[in-house]
Motif scaffolding. Structure first.
Motif, mmCIF file in Angstrom:
data_model
loop_
_atom_site.group_PDB
_atom_site.id
_atom_site.type_symbol
_atom_site.label_atom_id
_atom_site.label_comp_id
_atom_site.label_asym_id
_atom_site.label_seq_id
_atom_site.Cartn_x
_atom_site.Cartn_y
_atom_site.Cartn_z
ATOM 1 N N LEU A 1 0.958 -1.128 0.272
ATOM 2 C CA LEU A 1 0.045 0.061 -0.106
ATOM 3 C C LEU A 1 0.929 1.120 0.039
ATOM 4 O O LEU A 1 1.801 1.314 0.959
ATOM 5 N N SER A 2 0.658 2.192 -1.062
ATOM 6 C CA SER A 2 1.549 3.120 -0.951
ATOM 7 C C SER A 2 1.472 4.227 0.195
ATOM 8 O O SER A 2 2.146 4.942 0.577
ATOM 9 N N SER A 3 0.200 4.298 0.584
ATOM 10 C CA SER A 3 -0.254 5.024 1.657
ATOM 11 C C SER A 3 -1.076 4.227 2.698
ATOM 12 O O SER A 3 -2.384 4.512 2.531
ATOM 13 N N PRO A 4 -0.727 3.463 3.722
ATOM 14 C CA PRO A 4 -1.613 2.811 4.462
ATOM 15 C C PRO A 4 -2.444 3.480 5.286
ATOM 16 O O PRO A 4 -3.644 3.231 5.411
ATOM 17 N N SER B 1 -5.324 4.560 3.033
ATOM 18 C CA SER B 1 -6.121 3.487 2.842
ATOM 19 C C SER B 1 -7.068 3.151 3.803
ATOM 20 O O SER B 1 -8.086 2.756 3.627
ATOM 21 N N ARG B 2 -6.400 3.227 5.088
ATOM 22 C CA ARG B 2 -7.212 2.962 6.348
ATOM 23 C C ARG B 2 -8.504 3.958 6.381
ATOM 24 O O ARG B 2 -9.483 3.601 6.508
ATOM 25 N N LYS C 1 -9.871 5.734 4.001
ATOM 26 C CA LYS C 1 -10.945 5.473 2.932
ATOM 27 C C LYS C 1 -11.846 4.336 3.117
ATOM 28 O O LYS C 1 -13.063 4.321 3.273
ATOM 29 N N ALA C 2 -11.102 3.020 3.755
ATOM 30 C CA ALA C 2 -11.913 2.224 4.247
ATOM 31 C C ALA C 2 -12.765 2.234 5.394
ATOM 32 O O ALA C 2 -13.973 1.651 5.398
#
Length: 128
Positions: A80-83, A86-87, A89-90
């Motif tokens: 993941l380029s940006s964990p 991503s978190r 967004k999820a």
């Protein structure tokens, strides 16, 4: 069955069979208690026996190369380029929600063709 066989043995043979049985039980219990423990032969230095492994001072803070040659069981780990993004967004509240316990289909877009083929091949290989 083991105990029936020992009843017909001479007393010294019975004692030997009982001690062997007890030793086997102790070995089995030790294996259950310490499944990750590895025996190192006395004639092989531990440094040599474990040379292919490496240690990290801290799993969280030690630098490591995420693209190194990992074991086969780790081949599905993704980057993941940006964990944090991503978190976030999820965890956003979705516009539509799905009731708990429902089956859903997730479509992943823009997957490189070679990765999609690799995944399909690995999934097909496990379905025999």
């Amino acid at each position: 069955d083991d105990m029936d066989e020992t009843m017909s043995l001479a007393p010294e043979e019975e004692e030997r069979a009982r001690s062997e049985w007890a030793a086997r039980r102790a070995d089995e219990q030790e294996q259950r208690d310490y499944p990750d423990e590895v025996e190192v032969p006395a004639d092989v230095p531990a440094r040599q026996r474990f040379a292919r492994y490496r240690g990290l001072r801290s799993l969280r803070t030690s630098p490591w190369d995420p693209y190194e040659n990992l074991p086969q069981r780790h081949h599905k780990i993704i980057h993941l380029s940006s964990p944090a993004m991503s978190r976030a967004k999820a965890l956003k509240t979705p516009e539509t929600s799905v009731p708990a316990g429902s089956f859903v289909t997730i479509h992943i877009e823009r997957v490189p063709k070679h990765l999609a083929q690799s995944l399909q091949a690995s999934c097909a290989g496990g379905m025999s």
